[in-house]
Structures are given as C-alpha cells and as structure tokens.
Design a protein around this motif. Structure first.
Motif, PDB file in Angstrom:
ATOM      1  N   VAL A 230       0.839  -1.198   0.000  1.00 45.30           N
ATOM      2  CA  VAL A 230       0.000   0.000   0.000  1.00 45.30           C
ATOM      3  C   VAL A 230       0.876   1.251   0.000  1.00 45.30           C
ATOM      4  O   VAL A 230       0.524   2.276  -0.603  1.00 45.30           O
ATOM      5  CB  VAL A 230      -0.975  -0.001   1.200  1.00 45.30           C
ATOM      6  N   ARG A 231       2.042   1.179   0.648  1.00 46.35           N
ATOM      7  CA  ARG A 231       2.963   2.311   0.636  1.00 46.35           C
ATOM      8  C   ARG A 231       3.592   2.475  -0.747  1.00 46.35           C
ATOM      9  O   ARG A 231       3.803   3.598  -1.216  1.00 46.35           O
ATOM     10  CB  ARG A 231       4.046   2.119   1.703  1.00 46.35           C
ATOM     11  N   VAL A 232       3.883   1.356  -1.379  1.00 46.34           N
ATOM     12  CA  VAL A 232       4.450   1.410  -2.727  1.00 46.34           C
ATOM     13  C   VAL A 232       3.478   2.096  -3.684  1.00 46.34           C
ATOM     14  O   VAL A 232       3.869   2.969  -4.478  1.00 46.34           O
ATOM     15  CB  VAL A 232       4.794  -0.008  -3.234  1.00 46.34           C
ATOM     16  N   LYS A 233       2.201   1.717  -3.592  1.00 44.10           N
ATOM     17  CA  LYS A 233       1.203   2.312  -4.490  1.00 44.10           C
ATOM     18  C   LYS A 233       1.046   3.801  -4.220  1.00 44.10           C
ATOM     19  O   LYS A 233       0.936   4.613  -5.149  1.00 44.10           O
ATOM     20  CB  LYS A 233      -0.152   1.608  -4.320  1.00 44.10           C
ATOM     21  N   LEU A 234       1.035   4.195  -2.949  1.00 44.68           N
ATOM     22  CA  LEU A 234       0.911   5.617  -2.616  1.00 44.68           C
ATOM     23  C   LEU A 234       2.106   6.394  -3.158  1.00 44.68           C
ATOM     24  O   LEU A 234       1.939   7.472  -3.751  1.00 44.68           O
ATOM     25  CB  LEU A 234       0.815   5.798  -1.106  1.00 44.68           C
ATOM     26  N   LEU A 235       3.297   5.858  -2.979  1.00 42.83           N
ATOM     27  CA  LEU A 235       4.496   6.552  -3.469  1.00 42.83           C
ATOM     28  C   LEU A 235       4.507   6.638  -4.994  1.00 42.83           C
ATOM     29  O   LEU A 235       4.965   7.639  -5.557  1.00 42.83           O
ATOM     30  CB  LEU A 235       5.749   5.837  -2.966  1.00 42.83           C
ATOM     31  N   ASN A 236       3.990   5.619  -5.669  1.00 42.57           N
ATOM     32  CA  ASN A 236       3.861   5.685  -7.130  1.00 42.57           C
ATOM     33  C   ASN A 236       2.934   6.832  -7.532  1.00 42.57           C
ATOM     34  O   ASN A 236       3.204   7.579  -8.472  1.00 42.57           O
ATOM     35  CB  ASN A 236       3.315   4.367  -7.673  1.00 42.57           C
ATOM     36  N   ILE A 237       1.825   6.959  -6.811  1.00 42.70           N
ATOM     37  CA  ILE A 237       0.859   8.023  -7.106  1.00 42.70           C
ATOM     38  C   ILE A 237       1.472   9.393  -6.838  1.00 42.70           C
ATOM     39  O   ILE A 237       1.334  10.334  -7.628  1.00 42.70           O
ATOM     40  CB  ILE A 237      -0.426   7.820  -6.272  1.00 42.70           C
ATOM     41  N   LEU A 238       2.187   9.514  -5.724  1.00 44.00           N
ATOM     42  CA  LEU A 238       2.825  10.788  -5.392  1.00 44.00           C
ATOM     43  C   LEU A 238       3.915  11.141  -6.410  1.00 44.00           C
ATOM     44  O   LEU A 238       4.136  12.321  -6.708  1.00 44.00           O
ATOM     45  CB  LEU A 238       3.433  10.730  -3.988  1.00 44.00           C
ATOM     46  N   ALA A 239       4.597  10.126  -6.953  1.00 45.27           N
ATOM     47  CA  ALA A 239       5.623  10.387  -7.963  1.00 45.27           C
ATOM     48  C   ALA A 239       5.017  11.008  -9.208  1.00 45.27           C
ATOM     49  O   ALA A 239       5.629  11.880  -9.845  1.00 45.27           O
ATOM     50  CB  ALA A 239       6.359   9.092  -8.312  1.00 45.27           C
ATOM     51  N   ILE A 240       3.818  10.591  -9.573  1.00 46.17           N
ATOM     52  CA  ILE A 240       3.121  11.199 -10.711  1.00 46.17           C
ATOM     53  C   ILE A 240       2.610  12.588 -10.340  1.00 46.17           C
ATOM     54  O   ILE A 240       2.718  13.541 -11.119  1.00 46.17           O
ATOM     55  CB  ILE A 240       1.953  10.306 -11.166  1.00 46.17           C
ATOM     56  N   ALA A 241       2.071  12.724  -9.118  1.00 38.65           N
ATOM     57  CA  ALA A 241       1.570  14.030  -8.668  1.00 38.65           C
ATOM     58  C   ALA A 241       2.692  15.063  -8.608  1.00 38.65           C
ATOM     59  O   ALA A 241       2.445  16.263  -8.772  1.00 38.65           O
ATOM     60  CB  ALA A 241       0.911  13.885  -7.293  1.00 38.65           C
ATOM     61  N   ALA A 242       3.935  14.614  -8.384  1.00 39.70           N
ATOM     62  CA  ALA A 242       5.076  15.542  -8.278  1.00 39.70           C
ATOM     63  C   ALA A 242       5.309  16.308  -9.572  1.00 39.70           C
ATOM     64  O   ALA A 242       5.957  17.357  -9.560  1.00 39.70           O
ATOM     65  CB  ALA A 242       6.336  14.777  -7.896  1.00 39.70           C
ATOM     66  N   LEU A 243       4.781  15.820 -10.685  1.00 42.30           N
ATOM     67  CA  LEU A 243       4.952  16.502 -11.974  1.00 42.30           C
ATOM     68  C   LEU A 243       4.004  17.691 -12.130  1.00 42.30           C
ATOM     69  O   LEU A 243       4.190  18.514 -13.030  1.00 42.30           O
ATOM     70  CB  LEU A 243       4.714  15.515 -13.118  1.00 42.30           C
ATOM     71  N   LYS A 244       3.000  17.793 -11.270  1.00 42.19           N
ATOM     72  CA  LYS A 244       2.010  18.865 -11.383  1.00 42.19           C
ATOM     73  C   LYS A 244       2.607  20.190 -10.929  1.00 42.19           C
ATOM     74  O   LYS A 244       3.388  20.238  -9.969  1.00 42.19           O
ATOM     75  CB  LYS A 244       0.768  18.534 -10.548  1.00 42.19           C
ATOM     76  N   ASP A 245       2.199  21.255 -11.614  1.00 43.63           N
ATOM     77  CA  ASP A 245       2.801  22.549 -11.292  1.00 43.63           C
ATOM     78  C   ASP A 245       2.312  23.130  -9.976  1.00 43.63           C
ATOM     79  O   ASP A 245       2.907  24.080  -9.460  1.00 43.63           O
ATOM     80  CB  ASP A 245       2.569  23.556 -12.433  1.00 43.63           C
ATOM     81  N   ASP A 246       1.241  22.569  -9.399  1.00 45.03           N
ATOM     82  CA  ASP A 246       0.757  23.096  -8.119  1.00 45.03           C
ATOM     83  C   ASP A 246       1.025  22.129  -6.963  1.00 45.03           C
ATOM     84  O   ASP A 246       0.432  22.262  -5.898  1.00 45.03           O
ATOM     85  CB  ASP A 246      -0.740  23.419  -8.192  1.00 45.03           C
ATOM     86  N   VAL A 247       1.937  21.179  -7.157  1.00 44.67           N
ATOM     87  CA  VAL A 247       2.273  20.259  -6.069  1.00 44.67           C
ATOM     88  C   VAL A 247       2.891  21.011  -4.900  1.00 44.67           C
ATOM     89  O   VAL A 247       2.938  20.513  -3.777  1.00 44.67           O
ATOM     90  CB  VAL A 247       3.230  19.158  -6.578  1.00 44.67           C
ATOM     91  N   ILE A 248       3.347  22.235  -5.137  1.00 45.15           N
ATOM     92  CA  ILE A 248       3.946  23.040  -4.069  1.00 45.15           C
ATOM     93  C   ILE A 248       2.976  23.244  -2.913  1.00 45.15           C
ATOM     94  O   ILE A 248       3.393  23.382  -1.759  1.00 45.15           O
ATOM     95  CB  ILE A 248       4.428  24.412  -4.626  1.00 45.15           C
ATOM     96  N   LEU A 249       1.665  23.230  -3.185  1.00 47.19           N
ATOM     97  CA  LEU A 249       0.700  23.382  -2.096  1.00 47.19           C
ATOM     98  C   LEU A 249       0.707  22.169  -1.173  1.00 47.19           C
ATOM     99  O   LEU A 249       0.545  22.296   0.041  1.00 47.19           O
ATOM    100  CB  LEU A 249      -0.706  23.598  -2.657  1.00 47.19           C
ATOM    101  N   LEU A 250       0.871  20.983  -1.749  1.00 47.89           N
ATOM    102  CA  LEU A 250       1.003  19.780  -0.929  1.00 47.89           C
ATOM    103  C   LEU A 250       2.281  19.856  -0.103  1.00 47.89           C
ATOM    104  O   LEU A 250       2.292  19.538   1.091  1.00 47.89           O
ATOM    105  CB  LEU A 250       1.015  18.542  -1.828  1.00 47.89           C
ATOM    106  N   LEU A 251       3.360  20.302  -0.714  1.00 46.72           N
ATOM    107  CA  LEU A 251       4.624  20.447   0.000  1.00 46.72           C
ATOM    108  C   LEU A 251       4.510  21.504   1.091  1.00 46.72           C
ATOM    109  O   LEU A 251       5.129  21.390   2.152  1.00 46.72           O
ATOM    110  CB  LEU A 251       5.734  20.821  -0.984  1.00 46.72           C
ATOM    111  N   HIS A 252       3.733  22.528   0.804  1.00 39.33           N
ATOM    112  CA  HIS A 252       3.524  23.582   1.797  1.00 39.33           C
ATOM    113  C   HIS A 252       2.879  23.015   3.058  1.00 39.33           C
ATOM    114  O   HIS A 252       3.242  23.400   4.175  1.00 39.33           O
ATOM    115  CB  HIS A 252       2.636  24.674   1.198  1.00 39.33           C
ATOM    116  N   GLN A 253       1.962  22.072   2.898  1.00 42.85           N
ATOM    117  CA  GLN A 253       1.383  21.412   4.070  1.00 42.85           C
ATOM    118  C   GLN A 253       2.457  20.625   4.826  1.00 42.85           C
ATOM    119  O   GLN A 253       2.473  20.583   6.054  1.00 42.85           O
ATOM    120  CB  GLN A 253       0.269  20.452   3.644  1.00 42.85           C
TER     121      GLN A 253
END
Length: 555
Positions: A360-383
């Motif tokens: 389940v952690r592997v799948k989440l990290l795979n999803i986050l790796a794709i989300a990291a390409l988004k230009d507004d991922v900085i808001l997630l990082l801000h949290q």
C-alpha cells in the motif's frame, strides 16, 4: 595526465602542539625535562584530514580544526591504494578498534590512530618521538589539563557515518547564530506562504474567469436575441438606425475606462498579470537545462485502483474523504485546492502504519511520484513543512524496502519538473529528526546518494537523475557548501562501474557543474580519488565535451 593508480596519492602527517608553545617554555619547570611540545597528529590523504578523538574517527578539511594550521607537516610517503579500499578500511576502524567511546588519553589516542593508518597506507608508522612521549608526562597536571582541549577538538568535526558498507564524508559543522536561523526560517516560511497564496489565488481567479466568460456569453446571446427580435424595425427605419444599433453594440463591447476597471477587477486584470507571470516562468523554464524526470513509467489510474483495493475496509470516514481528494487531484485533474487541510495526516497514516501491507505504501508513493509533476504540487509540499511527514520518510530511505525506495527516489526526481517544487527541495532551513538536524537539501542529497550507490540499476538511474537535476539548478553557492563533497564522492564511486552513455553523460555533466561551483574542493577530490575522467573519452561526443569541462578545472 598520468593514471591516478600509477602516480599514487601523497600521505602526510599533520603535527600540532596542543600546548601552543607552552610546553617548550614551561616543561622544564613543571616536569623536570624539556619538551618541544605535546603532540596531536592527523593523517592527511585523498584531500581530507583524518584524526581520532572521543567521538571516534573524524574527517575535516585539512588544517580546519580548532587547532588551526599544523605546527609542521611531514610527508610519510605515497599510497597506491584506491580510495574505495581506504574508505572500507576507515569504516572498519570506525566500528571496531577506533569506534566512538574507545578513546583513551594514554592507551588509544590520536597518535595511535595516525600510526595505524600510516602503516596501512604506506607500510611505515609515524615518527617515534611522537609515539614515545612518556606516559608519565601525560599523567602530570599539564597532561591532564589538555583533556578539555582534546574534547573541544573532537567536537569541532562531525563523525563519519555509514551508508550501507560505505564510509561517507560528513558535512562540516558550521556555527550558525540563532538570529540567522530564525531569519532564514522566517524568509522560507514567507516564500512558502507566498507560493501557496499565489497558487490558491490562481485557482480562485480561474473560477472567476470561467464565471465571467459564462456571463459574457449569456449577455451576447441575449444581445443577439434582442437584435433578431428588432430586425424588422431596423429594416424599416433605414441605414442611420442600423448604424446606431451597431454603435451601441460596439459601445457595449468596449466599455468606458471606469466600466473597464470595474469589469476587470478582480478577475480580468489579475488574470492578465498572472498570464504575464506564467509566460515569464515558462520562458525561464525553457531556458534552463531540462531536468531528468519520469513521466510515463506507470499508469496512475491502475495504481490508484490497486491502492483503493488494498485500503478496502481499513479507512475511517475522514480518511475516505482524503482518498477521494487524492482521486480528484491525480485522476480528475482538479487543482491542489481539492486536498483538505488534514490530507497530510492521511499520507502519514499510510506511510507509517505498519499494520498495513507494504504494497500500500508502494502504491501511494507511485501516485505521489506522478503528482510531483504537477505545477501546483507546491501546495502539498507547503502542508508538509509543518510536520515534515514526507521528507522525514524520504530521509529514512535506507530503512525502507527496495520496492518503496524506487518510487520514493522517482518522486524526488520528478519534483524538479517545476521551478517552485525544485527550489523547495533545496531549502536549507533545518529541523530535528531522530536527534539529527536535517533540511530539505540534506534529505534530497541523502536520497540521491543512496540511490546512486545502490546495487539496483533502476534505483541508480533515479539517483543519476536527482544529482543531475541538483547540479543544473541555478541557485546560490551556499546551498551546495555542505553537500557538494558528498555528491561528488558518490559520482566518483559510480564511475567505478560501467554506466551507459546516457547516464554517464548526465553524471559527467553534474560533475562538471560541481567543479565550477566548488572552486578547489571538487577538482582536488577528482584528482585524489579518481577515476580519471579521460577514462571515458571516446564514449560519445557529448561525453567528451563534459570531460573537457571537468579537465579545465583540473589544470
């Protein structure tokens, strides 16, 4: 240039007088015999100074301890041992005979260490006048008075640490004032808040713009309908009336300055300004060296479905909402505004709850790796700046399974796709994790080095990408002060393998950038450690060009 294995590496003994000349002046009076000094020694080889103290084996730039410059430097000889062998040897000493806590002022001290290392490197020990300093002298009051100085000396450098089976040079500790730390933290928080507010404003303004466009469309439809209904009347009144109607339409479509100002605020005017800013950002993005990212390595829809199946029946109501927020963000391309304030709690639950299966952690990290390409991922990082949930997990990469390490490294590499998230990865403001001071740049560096030196080729590729992306960032030199040596050493160890042309080019390019950034330190490491960059000459034209860039700094 000669081969590094043939020319050898110079080994020197740095000799310090712990009494700073006091022994020469007062020893006759205090102990009844003359002493030139009470000696502390260190071995200098491969561009670093190594010595032993209460904290274990220490490594620091030559001559930069609390004692300053050595009283004298004696050449012991030359060693032809590869640096990798020396690292393994030092690592072994640091976990056995000369481990932290084994230091004894009389029986196992800095000179004992220097003598042992000297014998290993060149086959002979250090001068006997140092080793034969009588034990009874160190038992005198002057000898005992030196203990606090030795403790201070040991605390002036950080002990080496082990990554896998490799001894890694530590960063040099710098004393930073509390005021500087507070100011630096405040600046970075202000930057993060500004980025978050800007992203949020973009989302809101986009919604306002859509409403404005719908409103204008309805007004136009209403105007067209009115025009059609009054068509017969216009035809009967002649040309002048038709012109009057056209003028009125133009007047409605082109309002007065006052109307224009009112109509453009808060959406049109702000959108225009932001469009200009985005164009400028895109232009900067086009002009920079493109980062190495991984866009098509997985199907995010498949990963998300598997993720949901693994979590079936294991989430509470709030977490199910968080799961739906993640779906909106990664599958429906909703903005990061879709992620609620407690979304990072959900991420933390998945990453740290060991009752959940590892996949389940592997799948989440795979999803986050794709989300990291988004230009507004900085808001997630801000949290994440509050609890450092993601970055603490990333720092512990060597504790996770290989299956988790791969998407975690890919997540870090992909965050270089956009300027805001890539800058975030290089922040130097630190926090405490497992009794260590770490920062974003330290986390990024650890993930990069660990990945590059992995035995798994796919993980090595991610390590190459991260180091290449770090090197190609145009940031102030201060960011690299504490990590450039570590990154360079990792690259040089990687070159002992057989990298493909693509990754050899990216790595050599990073090495060339680090050589430009560091001044003398990186070129010295290349010359001391090797391998010689010319070893790879002829692989390709572009690799040769990078080798030429490195060689310019070696002259």
């Amino acid at each position: 240039m000669e081969d590094i294995d043939e020319m050898g590496t110079k080994v020197e003994l740095y000799v310090y007088d712990l009494t700073k000349g006091a022994a020469a002046m007062m020893s006759q009076l205090l102990i009844g015999r003359h002493l030139d000094g009470v000696w502390h020694t260190a071995i200098v080889a491969y561009g670093r100074e190594y010595f032993f103290g209460p904290s274990g084996i220490q490594s620091i730039r030559p001559g930069s301890t609390e004692l300053g410059e050595p009283l004298r430097v004696e050449k012991i000889g030359d060693t032809f041992l590869p640096y990798s062998v020396f690292l393994e040897y030092i690592n072994g000493l640091g976990t056995s005979k000369f481990a932290p806590g084994t230091y004894h002022l009389l029986r196992l001290n800095c000179n004992s260490f220097s003598d042992e290392v000297s014998n290993f490197l060149v086959g002979c020990g250090i001068p006997k006048y140092i080793l034969d300093l009588p034990e009874e002298i160190l038992k005198t009051p002057i000898g005992q008075a030196l203990a606090p100085l030795i403790e201070t000396l040991a605390n002036s450098a950080s002990a080496g640490f082990t990554v896998g089976q490799r001894f890694v040079e530590p960063r040099i500790q710098r004393e930073v004032s509390p005021e500087y730390q507070l100011l630096n933290t405040a600046i970075e928080e202000a930057r993060l808040n500004s980025i978050a507010l800007e992203a949020r404003r973009n989302e809101l303004n986009e919604k306002l713009a859509k409403k404005e466009r719908k409103k204008k469309k309805k007004k136009k439809e209403k105007r067209d309908k009115t025009s059609r209904d009054s068509g017969s009347e216009s035809n009967s009144t002649g040309y002048s009336n038709s012109v009057s109607m056209a003028d009125s339409e133009v007047a409605e479509m082109q309002p007065t300055n006052g109307d224009m100002a009112a109509e453009m605020l808060p959406s049109d005017r702000v959108l225009q300004m932001e469009a200009d800013e985005r164009r400028e950002a895109e232009e900067r993005k086009r002009q920079r060296d493109p980062p190495i990212v991984f866009k098509d390595s997985m199907d995010v829809a498949v990963e998300f479905e598997a993720f949901c199946n693994l979590l079936e029946g294991k989430l509470n109501d709030t977490e199910r909402i968080n799961l739906d927020e993640l779906r909106q963000y990664v599958l429906e391309n909703e903005g990061s505004w879709a992620l609620g304030d407690n979304f990072l709690n959900f991420i933390g639950r998945i990453l740290y709850d060991k009752s959940l299966v590892a996949d389940v952690r592997v799948k989440l990290l795979n999803i986050l790796a794709i989300a990291a390409l988004k230009d507004d991922v900085i808001l997630l990082l801000h949290q994440d700046r509050r609890e450092h949930t993601i970055m603490n997990y990333a720092f512990d990469i060597d504790r996770h399974t290989v299956e988790e390490q791969l998407p975690l490294a890919q997540f870090m590499a992909n965050m270089f796709e956009n300027l805001s998230s890539s800058e975030w990865l290089l922040y130097i403001s630190d926090w405490q994790h497992n009794n260590q001071n770490i920062s974003n740049i330290r986390v990024t560096t650890k993930v990069a080095v660990h990945s590059l030196l992995s035995e798994l080729s796919d993980l090595q590729v991610r390590g190459v990408a991260i180091i290449h992306n770090i090197a190609c960032k145009e940031v102030k030199t201060v960011v690299f002060d504490d990590v450039v040596v570590e990154l360079t050493m990792a690259l040089l160890q990687y070159f002992n393998g057989n990298p493909s042309e693509e990754y050899l080019y990216a790595s050599m390019k990073a090495l060339a950038r680090f050589a430009q950034i560091s001044g003398q330190e990186v070129p010295q490491l290349i010359q001391m450690i090797g391998p010689e960059p010319n070893k790879f000459r002829g692989v390709s034209k572009r690799v040769d060009e990078m080798i030429d860039e490195v060689n310019k700094k070696l002259r």
